[in-house]
Design a protein around this motif. Structure first.
Motif, mmCIF file in Angstrom:
data_model
loop_
_atom_site.group_PDB
_atom_site.id
_atom_site.type_symbol
_atom_site.label_atom_id
_atom_site.label_comp_id
_atom_site.label_asym_id
_atom_site.label_seq_id
_atom_site.Cartn_x
_atom_site.Cartn_y
_atom_site.Cartn_z
ATOM 1 N N ASP A 53 0.831 -1.203 0.000
ATOM 2 C CA ASP A 53 0.000 0.000 0.000
ATOM 3 C C ASP A 53 0.870 1.259 0.000
ATOM 4 N N LYS A 56 2.164 1.882 -3.487
ATOM 5 C CA LYS A 56 1.118 2.430 -4.359
ATOM 6 C C LYS A 56 0.783 3.872 -4.022
ATOM 7 N N SER A 57 0.569 4.143 -2.739
ATOM 8 C CA SER A 57 0.116 5.478 -2.338
ATOM 9 C C SER A 57 1.177 6.551 -2.553
ATOM 10 N N ASN A 58 2.457 6.162 -2.509
ATOM 11 C CA ASN A 58 3.533 7.130 -2.689
ATOM 12 C C ASN A 58 4.153 7.084 -4.088
#
Length: 246
Positions: A53, A56-58
């Motif tokens: 996660d 993906k988020s960064n």
């Protein structure tokens, strides 16, 4: 975005070499975070799914693992997470030192069983995470523990029945002469250490031990099958540049 898994002096050296690039650094502790100023740093332990996660988020395009050689779960989770997200993984692994003397163990249980039968004063330099292994030893009163001078470490020591007079709370790395002074002051006969590598002050610790007649008791470095690794920061920087040019 380059994600540097840090918390070590090596990771800080790598960050210094990558100034000007988009980087984000993660550390497992707040202490590690405090050592990195002016950098985008997050301080939180993550499992594999949380790492995925995070990638993906960064919008992470490269994972650079410079965590401690004994942070096995961190590295294994990072390898799996980067593979799942199809992101390249690079590992900086400190070179190991060679020993002329000392006895090695691959597990804490075997090591502490050996330590319990030793006569004489013992200095443990494994950090605070392994203190629980020592709390039931019959010769605990003969053991000194060198650890970081932070609240978390001291609380773990207290919970393990370690008295203040047995604690040497100070931040390293230390010179050879400083190590010799500690060995002599506490009449140390054995020093318990990890195969951390020269960056972590291991060379000075072991050299001082040899000169003082102190025997090393060594927790062997765990073996991990890294997809790619190097012990040279220049090679890390070269790889980063290759990915940038691709």
């Amino acid at each position: 975005m380059i994600w540097i898994i840090g918390g070590t002096k090596d990771s800080r050296n790598i960050v210094d070499r990558l100034v000007g690039r988009e980087i984000i650094v993660s550390t497992a502790t707040e202490y590690g975070k405090k050592l990195l100023k002016g950098i985008n740093v997050v301080s939180e332990p993550m499992d594999q799914i949380e790492m995925q996660d995070f990638i993906k988020s960064n919008k992470v395009g490269l994972v650079l693992d410079a965590s401690h050689p004994y942070a096995v779960n961190v590295s294994q989770n990072a390898i799996l997470a980067s593979k799942a997200q199809k992101v390249p993984y690079l590992r900086f692994e400190r070179d190991m030192l060679s020993y002329e003397d000392g006895i090695k163990f691959t597990s804490m249980d075997d090591m502490t069983e050996y330590i319990e039968e030793l006569d004489g004063k013992i200095l443990v330099t494994l950090g605070s995470n392994n203190l629980g292994y020592f709390k039931e030893l019959k010769n605990l009163e003969n053991i000194y523990f060198r650890m970081l001078p932070v609240k978390e470490s001291l609380e773990k020591a207290e919970k393990s029945g370690i008295l203040p007079k047995q604690i040497i709370a100070i931040q390293g790395p230390f010179s050879k002469e400083f190590n010799k002074a500690i060995y002599k002051n506490y009449d140390i006969k054995y020093v318990v250490t990890k195969e951390s590598g020269a960056t972590g002050g291991e060379l000075e610790k072991i050299t001082a031990a040899a000169e003082c007649g102190v025997k090393p008791v060594i927790l062997s470095r765990p073996q991990i099958d890294y997809p790619w690794k190097t012990g040279e920061i220049d090679q890390i920087i070269k790889k980063v540049m290759e990915y940038e040019e691709a």
